[in-house]
Design an enzyme around this catalytic site. Structure first.
Site, PDB file in Angstrom:
ATOM      1  N   THR A   1      -3.745   2.075 -15.112  1.00  0.00           N
ATOM      2  CA  THR A   1      -2.588   2.392 -15.964  1.00  0.00           C
ATOM      3  C   THR A   1      -1.254   1.987 -15.335  1.00  0.00           C
ATOM      4  O   THR A   1      -0.216   2.094 -15.963  1.00  0.00           O
ATOM      5  CB  THR A   1      -2.553   3.897 -16.306  1.00  0.00           C
ATOM      6  OG1 THR A   1      -2.659   4.640 -15.088  1.00  0.00           O
ATOM      7  CG2 THR A   1      -3.702   4.278 -17.220  1.00  0.00           C
ATOM      8  N   GLY A   2      -1.274   1.491 -14.090  1.00  0.00           N
ATOM      9  CA  GLY A   2      -0.053   0.965 -13.476  1.00  0.00           C
ATOM     10  C   GLY A   2       0.279  -0.379 -14.099  1.00  0.00           C
ATOM     11  O   GLY A   2      -0.569  -0.986 -14.757  1.00  0.00           O
TER      12      GLY A   2
ATOM     13  N   LYS B   1      -5.913  10.999 -15.969  1.00  0.00           N
ATOM     14  CA  LYS B   1      -5.868  10.357 -17.292  1.00  0.00           C
ATOM     15  C   LYS B   1      -7.268  10.122 -17.853  1.00  0.00           C
ATOM     16  O   LYS B   1      -7.454   9.348 -18.792  1.00  0.00           O
ATOM     17  CB  LYS B   1      -5.091   9.038 -17.211  1.00  0.00           C
ATOM     18  CG  LYS B   1      -3.608   9.263 -16.902  1.00  0.00           C
ATOM     19  CD  LYS B   1      -2.750   8.051 -17.185  1.00  0.00           C
ATOM     20  CE  LYS B   1      -1.292   8.386 -16.904  1.00  0.00           C
ATOM     21  NZ  LYS B   1      -0.437   7.206 -16.827  1.00  0.00           N
TER      22      LYS B   1
ATOM     23  N   ILE C   1      -6.475  -5.451  -3.973  1.00  0.00           N
ATOM     24  CA  ILE C   1      -5.379  -6.411  -4.166  1.00  0.00           C
ATOM     25  C   ILE C   1      -4.096  -5.892  -3.500  1.00  0.00           C
ATOM     26  O   ILE C   1      -3.273  -6.662  -3.034  1.00  0.00           O
ATOM     27  CB  ILE C   1      -5.097  -6.618  -5.675  1.00  0.00           C
ATOM     28  CG1 ILE C   1      -6.392  -6.918  -6.446  1.00  0.00           C
ATOM     29  CG2 ILE C   1      -4.054  -7.696  -5.892  1.00  0.00           C
ATOM     30  CD1 ILE C   1      -7.083  -8.179  -6.063  1.00  0.00           C
ATOM     31  N   THR C   2      -3.925  -4.592  -3.479  1.00  0.00           N
ATOM     32  CA  THR C   2      -2.705  -3.937  -2.974  1.00  0.00           C
ATOM     33  C   THR C   2      -2.164  -4.554  -1.684  1.00  0.00           C
ATOM     34  O   THR C   2      -2.908  -4.735  -0.728  1.00  0.00           O
ATOM     35  CB  THR C   2      -2.997  -2.436  -2.722  1.00  0.00           C
ATOM     36  OG1 THR C   2      -3.551  -1.880  -3.892  1.00  0.00           O
ATOM     37  CG2 THR C   2      -1.723  -1.696  -2.331  1.00  0.00           C
ATOM     38  N   GLU C   3      -0.857  -4.827  -1.689  1.00  0.00           N
ATOM     39  CA  GLU C   3      -0.182  -5.352  -0.499  1.00  0.00           C
ATOM     40  C   GLU C   3       0.639  -4.225   0.119  1.00  0.00           C
ATOM     41  O   GLU C   3       1.268  -3.451  -0.600  1.00  0.00           O
ATOM     42  CB  GLU C   3       0.740  -6.511  -0.903  1.00  0.00           C
ATOM     43  CG  GLU C   3       1.555  -7.057   0.255  1.00  0.00           C
ATOM     44  CD  GLU C   3       2.429  -8.251  -0.141  1.00  0.00           C
ATOM     45  OE1 GLU C   3       2.385  -8.672  -1.310  1.00  0.00           O
ATOM     46  OE2 GLU C   3       3.147  -8.747   0.733  1.00  0.00           O
TER      47      GLU C   3
ATOM     48  N   TYR D   1      -5.066 -21.426  -4.225  1.00  0.00           N
ATOM     49  CA  TYR D   1      -4.915 -22.105  -5.516  1.00  0.00           C
ATOM     50  C   TYR D   1      -4.751 -23.605  -5.282  1.00  0.00           C
ATOM     51  O   TYR D   1      -5.284 -24.430  -6.012  1.00  0.00           O
ATOM     52  CB  TYR D   1      -3.703 -21.591  -6.311  1.00  0.00           C
ATOM     53  CG  TYR D   1      -3.574 -20.083  -6.423  1.00  0.00           C
ATOM     54  CD1 TYR D   1      -4.664 -19.243  -6.227  1.00  0.00           C
ATOM     55  CD2 TYR D   1      -2.352 -19.504  -6.753  1.00  0.00           C
ATOM     56  CE1 TYR D   1      -4.531 -17.861  -6.329  1.00  0.00           C
ATOM     57  CE2 TYR D   1      -2.210 -18.135  -6.869  1.00  0.00           C
ATOM     58  CZ  TYR D   1      -3.299 -17.311  -6.644  1.00  0.00           C
ATOM     59  OH  TYR D   1      -3.159 -15.951  -6.746  1.00  0.00           O
TER      60      TYR D   1
ATOM     61  N   GLU E   1      -4.621 -19.400   9.120  1.00  0.00           N
ATOM     62  CA  GLU E   1      -3.224 -19.485   9.521  1.00  0.00           C
ATOM     63  C   GLU E   1      -3.058 -18.959  10.946  1.00  0.00           C
ATOM     64  O   GLU E   1      -4.032 -18.524  11.570  1.00  0.00           O
ATOM     65  CB  GLU E   1      -2.327 -18.734   8.532  1.00  0.00           C
ATOM     66  CG  GLU E   1      -2.654 -17.260   8.398  1.00  0.00           C
ATOM     67  CD  GLU E   1      -1.941 -16.586   7.215  1.00  0.00           C
ATOM     68  OE1 GLU E   1      -1.835 -17.187   6.149  1.00  0.00           O
ATOM     69  OE2 GLU E   1      -1.501 -15.445   7.387  1.00  0.00           O
TER      70      GLU E   1
ATOM     71  N   HIS F   1       4.585  -8.428  21.776  1.00  0.00           N
ATOM     72  CA  HIS F   1       3.901  -9.390  22.633  1.00  0.00           C
ATOM     73  C   HIS F   1       2.563  -8.950  23.217  1.00  0.00           C
ATOM     74  O   HIS F   1       1.742  -9.777  23.531  1.00  0.00           O
ATOM     75  CB  HIS F   1       4.830  -9.964  23.709  1.00  0.00           C
ATOM     76  CG  HIS F   1       5.358  -8.977  24.685  1.00  0.00           C
ATOM     77  ND1 HIS F   1       6.263  -9.335  25.650  1.00  0.00           N
ATOM     78  CD2 HIS F   1       5.128  -7.676  24.840  1.00  0.00           C
ATOM     79  CE1 HIS F   1       6.563  -8.267  26.344  1.00  0.00           C
ATOM     80  NE2 HIS F   1       5.885  -7.245  25.878  1.00  0.00           N
TER      81      HIS F   1
END
Lengths: 397, 318
Positions: free
Chosen positions: B17-18, B43, B97-99, B182, B232, B270
């Site tokens: 619901t977000g 909900k 998925i949350t960052e 992508y 990376e 470091h």
């Protein structure tokens, strides 16, 4: 988020870890007054230390041992009136606005102690070395066996036996074993309570004599930005004067920006693609002026601001926009280009490469604005984009 | 065959619901993913805008729908809890998925997940996982697909299912970066190369699946002809993966490492680099990968052509 040494010492003291007394001052007269109080209290040796986030202070002359009021005033005058230049600051150096006047302590032996992430294990680790006072990288390089570690279980936390083990391995004896292991346990608790990503005591020292005390002399902390929401007391320690102005401005708009030395400004979505874009510019003989990840959900205002920040850099002689729209919609970027062209104006070459979500709509917007942005070229792919911007910029020079 | 998920996988969205959860649930449905419901505590019993049932707990959602996968859009302070809730409810593919989840939270999650050997965590801070479906119509971003499964935020239309690949060859893609994934998908698709499954493993230092686990899965997948691995700077995951490839991999691995121009020390305190024990720059990783037989692309624009070469696909870009 990094904090100053004086703030780190305060955190250690509050956690019950012994640190020598000291006062942070912001002017030469306050430095003199603080020194007078300490000297009147019986101190015979004081340390004057510039409070900047960059390392290499000692070699640059920004850590001074002083034995009189005159020496403190002289050291503080020098530090407040000269930029500190070290290998970590770049040639222009950093202005000093805060200086720590600390009690000097006699040292018998020095150690290194830290808690930080062990990426390979996905946990924190307690790290120690009997070669304190020197850069830990140097130790790791020249004498890796001198670095001792204990893995910290994320659920159980650091255990007393692990701290004792490390204290014995470092060569502590007698009552100092308990002092050292107690400092380790308190440091682990502090890390746990503050979400520190690095908590470093260097050096941890033993004072001379048969009843030598274990103390922290210098400390460095870094905190997990993602966890600051639950530590308002840590967040308050943030010092904006230590940050690059453009980077600070960008972060207010949710942009991830890092200033670099080159002449080609980059606007990209996604950190990996942003790095890759910098890489390909370099492969084509150019040099990136910045790293900029506008993120996935940037608004038209944020992207326009991003252009403003890039174009405010006088070194920028060309701009490369590389967007692979996923959540980010290409038409939002196209509109931001048009609005930036109106507001700021692109006097330098602009190369745009767009792909992904809503790319057709974006191409139409740019096509319609072609006349208003005469320095704009569109690229067919990443390779083409990098080649175009590199050649456009070298033609300018 | 694809790995981890396929057209039959049923998916719950935690945080449905977000705004992000709702938006991307719609995107996944549009791609053809079998989204079967969502979870938002308090909900339960309601329906979302797509008519999907909302549950108070993941356990209830699993019981009612039989979902085997979950897609998490819960805000960072509560996301670690959501991952563990999914694992405890018996979800087998958990895609976070949350960052911005605190590192300490992820350390606890990773340690706790050892109790749930059947749960596979993808992410967090990642674009998700997709097993491309067969194209059924449309053009560009309005294309439609069937029998695929997209769990996450990636643009589905750039992917090519193995059955639609002109070259007859397909790759698996594993990446630490979203948009760079992508890019790799786009380049391979443009050369007529399909993708069996693409996984964004996420940009966080403490995460679920890593390169080696996924390389092993692709190595055992008949339909996957080669693997593209995008890494990376920072850490030693790519270097370790290279060593694993040399000893175990029977298929070509093509790699790109982002960040050769990245300024040093901008990210890590470091002492962090000490434990890895090895140099974690892009150049060091590239050299290490090469020495283990991985094909390393110098340029991010050559990932596709290098893959085509490795697979003997003649370049006839459309």
């Amino acid at each position: 988020m990094k904090i100053h040494e004086y703030q780190a010492r305060q955190l250690l003291a509050e956690a019950g870890i012994p640190v020598p007394g000291g006062t942070m001052v912001t002017s030469i007269s306050d430095a003199t007054n603080a020194a007078k109080t300490l000297l009147d209290g019986g101190a015979t040796l004081l340390v004057v230390k510039a409070q900047v986030h960059a390392g290499g202070r000692g070699k640059a002359g920004f850590v001074k041992l002083c034995r009189s009021l005159e020496e403190v005033t002289e050291a503080a005058t020098f530090m407040f009136n000269n930029p500190m230049v070290s290998v970590q600051t770049g040639p222009e150096g950093l202005d000093v606005t805060k200086v720590l006047i600390a009690d000097g302590v006699d040292i018998e032996s020095e150690f290194y102690l830290a808690i930080t992430m062990d990426r390979a294990n996905g946990t924190n680790a307690l790290i120690a070395s009997s070669e304190g006072g020197v850069e830990i990288e140097t130790v790791a390089h020249e004498n890796p066996d001198a670095i001792l570690t204990q893995r910290i279980d994320p659920l159980a936390g650091l255990q007393e036996y692990q701290a004792r083990q490390l204290a014995f391995d470092l060569g502590f004896t007698g009552s100092q074993v308990r002092q050292a292991s107690s400092i380790m346990m308190k440091l682990a608790k502090l890390v746990d309570e503050t979400d520190a990503s690095l908590a470093e005591i260097n050096p941890l020292i033993i004072t001379p004599g048969s009843d030598g005390q274990v103390m922290a002399i210098d400390a460095k902390f870094d905190f997990d930005d993602n966890a600051l929401f639950r530590h308002p007391n840590i967040k308050e320690m943030f010092d904006p004067t230590e940050e690059n102005d453009s980077e600070l401005k960008a972060s207010e708009f949710g942009l991830n920006f890092i200033a670099l030395d080159g002449n080609i400004g980059c606007l990209v979505n996604g950190a990996g693609l942003a790095m890759a874009t910098m890489d390909i510019i370099k492969l084509h003989g150019g040099s990136p002026a910045n790293f900029l990840d506008v993120g996935g959900a940037a608004t038209l205002e944020a992207v326009t601001e991003a252009f403003r920040i890039i174009l405010a850099d006088s070194k920028v002689e060309g701009v490369l926009v590389n967007i692979f729209g996923g959540i980010m919609k290409c038409d939002v970027i196209a509109e931001a280009i048009v609005s930036a062209a109106k507001e700021v104006g692109f006097t330098v070459p602009l190369v745009v490469r767009l792909e992904g979500t809503n790319v057709e709509a974006a191409r139409k917007i740019l096509k319609a604005a072609e006349m208003d942005i005469p320095t704009m070229q569109t690229a067919t792919d990443l390779e083409d984009a990098a080649a175009r911007v590199a050649s456009a910029v070298s033609a300018v020079c | 065959m694809a790995i981890l998920i396929n057209g039959d996988t049923t998916v719950l969205c935690q945080g449905i619901t977000g705004s992000a959860g709702a938006f991307h649930t719609r995107g996944c449905l549009d791609y053809g993913t079998k989204m079967v419901g969502g979870v938002t505590p308090g909900k339960g019993g309601q329906k979302d805008t797509n008519g999907l049932p909302i549950f108070n707990t993941v356990t209830e959602g699993v019981k009612e729908t039989g979902a085997t996968a979950s897609m998490i859009f819960v805000p960072p302070p509560f996301a670690a809890d959501s991952i563990l809730e999914a694992a405890d409810a018996g979800i087998s593919v958990i895609c976070a998925i949350t960052e911005g989840i605190p590192t300490a939270d992820m350390m606890q999650v990773k340690e706790t997940l050892k109790k749930y050997p059947n749960a596979t965590l993808i992410g967090p801070n990642c674009p998700g996982i997709i097993t491309p479906g067969k194209k059924t119509g449309g053009d560009g971003s309005s294309s439609t697909f069937e029998n695929g499964c997209k769990i996450g935020i990636m643009p589905g239309y750039i992917h090519t299912a193995p059955c639609d690949a002109d070259s007859g060859k397909s790759v698996g893609i594993i990446s630490r970066s979203g948009t760079l994934t992508y890019e790799a998908v786009w380049q391979t698709s443009s050369l007529g190369i399909g993708q069996t499954t693409c996984i964004g493993i996420g940009g966080d230092p403490v995460k679920g699946e890593n390169f080696i686990e996924l390389l092993a899965r692709f190595n055992n997948d008949d339909e996957t002809d080669a693997v593209v691995m995008i890494g990376e700077i920072g850490g030693s995951d790519e270097t370790n993966a290279g060593i694993w490839v040399k000893e175990n991999m029977s298929k070509p691995v093509i790699s790109f490492i982002a960040g050769r121009t990245a300024p040093k020390g901008k990210r890590m305190g470091h002492a962090g680099a000490i434990i890895g024990g090895s140099d974690d720059t892009a150049i060091a990783k590239m050299e290490s990968l090469r020495s283990n037989g991985v094909l390393v692309s110098e340029s991010p624009a050559e990932i596709g052509t290098m893959t085509a070469e490795a697979l003997g696909v003649t370049a006839n870009a459309c």
